[in-house]
Write a protein that holds these residues in place. Structure first.
Motif, PDB file in Angstrom:
ATOM      1  N   CYS A  81     -33.107 -27.893 -13.520  1.00 31.09           N
ATOM      2  CA  CYS A  81     -33.821 -28.423 -12.455  1.00 31.09           C
ATOM      3  C   CYS A  81     -35.157 -28.481 -12.885  1.00 31.09           C
TER       4      CYS A  81
ATOM      5  N   LEU B 241     -35.696 -32.183  -3.615  1.00 24.44           N
ATOM      6  CA  LEU B 241     -35.033 -31.128  -4.224  1.00 24.44           C
ATOM      7  C   LEU B 241     -34.666 -30.020  -2.863  1.00 24.44           C
TER       8      LEU B 241
ATOM      9  N   CYS C 272     -37.516 -24.912  -7.740  1.00 20.25           N
ATOM     10  CA  CYS C 272     -36.194 -24.899  -8.060  1.00 20.25           C
ATOM     11  C   CYS C 272     -35.553 -23.222  -7.814  1.00 20.25           C
TER      12      CYS C 272
ATOM     13  N   ILE D  49     -30.473 -32.196  -6.276  1.00 22.33           N
ATOM     14  CA  ILE D  49     -31.618 -32.918  -6.643  1.00 22.33           C
ATOM     15  C   ILE D  49     -31.191 -34.406  -6.392  1.00 22.33           C
TER      16      ILE D  49
END
Length: 147
Positions: A112, A127, A136, A142
């Motif tokens: 990520c 996100l 993350c 995502i």
């Protein structure tokens, strides 16, 4: 006589002891090198996987852009040729008539971070449902939105 036997035993055992220490030292160095090689190979495979994901994002986006020419209202997974994002849970769809998205699900934290720092040419990136977030978690969703 006892002193003589002691010195003989000492002189015979010292070379054996030195050889054993030398062999153990060699095995220790070889083990450390093997661990380093394994870690390097794992890092290389991880980088290769991340680059493959980025390549699939770019190719899929270009394919959709050239196929639909700005009217993305009917974009779906059936619109994509081939099998991009192998081994990854993903989706593609229309955000509006002039925007489409590619969404990757269950992405780990390191991948990520790498994908978000890669600067994919998108209109925006979400996100875990938040367009401004860059933090993350262990498992991430995502969404790359393209025009």
């Amino acid at each position: 006589m006892k002193k003589l036997l002691f010195f003989i035993a000492l002189s015979v055992s010292f070379p054996i002891h030195a050889q054993m220490i030398d062999v153990l030292g060699t095995l220790g160095v070889q083990g450390a090198m093997t661990v380093g090689d394994t870690q390097s190979a794992a890092m290389g495979m991880s980088a290769l996987k991340k680059n493959k994901i980025l390549q699939d994002i770019t190719q899929t986006a270009m394919q959709i852009k050239t196929q639909f020419m700005g009217d993305y209202s009917s974009v779906s997974r059936d619109s994509v040729f081939g099998n991009p994002f192998s081994g990854i849970d993903w989706d593609i769809g229309s955000e509006s008539s002039n925007l489409f998205y590619i969404q990757l699900n269950q992405i780990n934290k390191t991948t990520c971070s790498s994908l978000l720092s890669a600067r994919v040419p998108t209109v925006w990136t979400e996100l875990n449902g938040d367009a401004g977030s860059r933090a993350c978690e262990e498992s991430n969703e995502i969404k790359f939105v393209f025009d």
